[in-house]
Design an enzyme around this catalytic site. Structure first.
Site, short mmCIF file in Angstrom:
data_model
loop_
_atom_site.label_atom_id
_atom_site.label_comp_id
_atom_site.label_asym_id
_atom_site.label_seq_id
_atom_site.Cartn_x
_atom_site.Cartn_y
_atom_site.Cartn_z
N ASP A 1 -12.18 -1.77 -5.16
CA ASP A 1 -12.62 -2.55 -4.00
C ASP A 1 -11.80 -2.26 -2.74
OD1 ASP A 1 -10.26 -3.91 -5.07
OD2 ASP A 1 -10.73 -5.48 -3.63
N ARG B 1 -17.02 -3.06 -4.37
CA ARG B 1 -16.59 -2.86 -5.75
C ARG B 1 -17.74 -2.40 -6.65
NH1 ARG B 1 -12.10 -4.85 -8.33
NH2 ARG B 1 -11.60 -6.58 -6.99
N ASP C 1 -1.81 5.33 -7.93
CA ASP C 1 -1.50 5.64 -6.53
C ASP C 1 -0.02 6.05 -6.47
OD1 ASP C 1 -2.18 5.58 -3.72
OD2 ASP C 1 -1.14 3.69 -3.56
N GLU D 1 -5.92 2.38 -16.78
CA GLU D 1 -5.79 1.98 -15.37
C GLU D 1 -6.97 2.54 -14.61
OE1 GLU D 1 -4.48 0.16 -13.07
OE2 GLU D 1 -2.59 1.02 -12.44
N ASP D 2 -7.39 1.84 -13.54
CA ASP D 2 -8.46 2.39 -12.72
C ASP D 2 -7.95 3.59 -11.92
OD1 ASP D 2 -6.83 0.79 -11.14
OD2 ASP D 2 -8.43 -0.47 -10.34
P1 5GP Z 1 0.21 1.98 -7.76
O1 5GP Z 1 1.07 0.97 -8.48
O2 5GP Z 1 -0.04 3.22 -8.57
O3 5GP Z 1 0.75 2.28 -6.39
O4 5GP Z 1 -1.16 1.28 -7.46
C1 5GP Z 1 -2.10 1.07 -8.43
C2 5GP Z 1 -3.09 0.02 -7.97
O5 5GP Z 1 -3.32 0.05 -6.54
C3 5GP Z 1 -4.44 0.30 -8.59
O6 5GP Z 1 -4.57 -0.30 -9.86
C4 5GP Z 1 -5.38 -0.30 -7.56
O7 5GP Z 1 -5.54 -1.68 -7.80
C5 5GP Z 1 -4.68 -0.12 -6.24
N1 5GP Z 1 -5.13 1.08 -5.52
C6 5GP Z 1 -4.41 2.18 -5.22
N2 5GP Z 1 -5.13 3.08 -4.54
C7 5GP Z 1 -6.36 2.54 -4.41
C8 5GP Z 1 -7.58 3.01 -3.78
O8 5GP Z 1 -7.71 4.10 -3.21
N3 5GP Z 1 -8.65 2.16 -3.85
C9 5GP Z 1 -8.57 0.94 -4.46
N4 5GP Z 1 -9.67 0.19 -4.46
N5 5GP Z 1 -7.45 0.49 -5.07
C10 5GP Z 1 -6.35 1.28 -5.04
#
Ligand code: 5GP
Length: 113
Positions: free
Chosen positions: A95, A101, A39, A35-36
């Site tokens: 992004d 990005r 969050d 995963e990138d």
């Molecule tokens: P989660 O399911 O953990 O809440 O969110 C994961 C996804 O939210 C990541 O794969 C990404 O696409 C997006 N995301 C969450 N925080 C960030 C951030 O600070 N910057 C960006 N560009 N994407 C984020």
């Protein structure tokens, strides 16, 4: 794989939806989920459970960045780059509305003054 998040008004929480699945059967395989950024952890948790249900030999998870202050679910990351505070970051593939990005570094967005 591709997933997207959407708001579930009934539960007042965010849900994850599978947009594109794997083409290969992973039964009996070692799987590394990359995963990138983690969050709330919902995407990682959703994918991890989905993949584990397919009887792989093992599943390990990897993320470049995690925001511990935002964690809503317990999504384990086996291999982590680094942790950051609750800020929106861009660059290095991350992004903001499809912008920023391709920045060759990770930067935090400034809050509106
Ligand atoms: P989660 O399911 O953990 O809440 O969110 C994961 C996804 O939210 C990541 O794969 C990404 O696409 C997006 N995301 C969450 N925080 C960030 C951030 O600070 N910057 C960006 N560009 N994407 C984020």
């Amino acid at each position: 794989m591709a997933v997207s998040s959407y708001e579930n008004s009934a539960e007042a929480s965010s849900m994850v939806r599978l947009v594109m699945d794997l083409r290969k059967n992973i039964e009996g395989k070692h799987v590394l989920l990359v995963e990138d950024i983690v969050d709330t952890g919902r995407t990682m948790q959703f994918l991890s459970e989905l993949l584990r249900a397919r009887k792989p030999r093992s599943v390990k998870t990897c993320a470049l960045v995690r925001k511990p202050d935002r964690a809503a679910v317990d999504a384990e990351v086996d291999y982590l780059g680094f942790e950051i505070p609750d800020v929106w970051v861009v660059g290095y593939g991350l992004d903001f509305g499809e912008g920023d990005r391709t920045l060759p570094y990770i930067a935090a967005m400034k809050a509106d003054p």
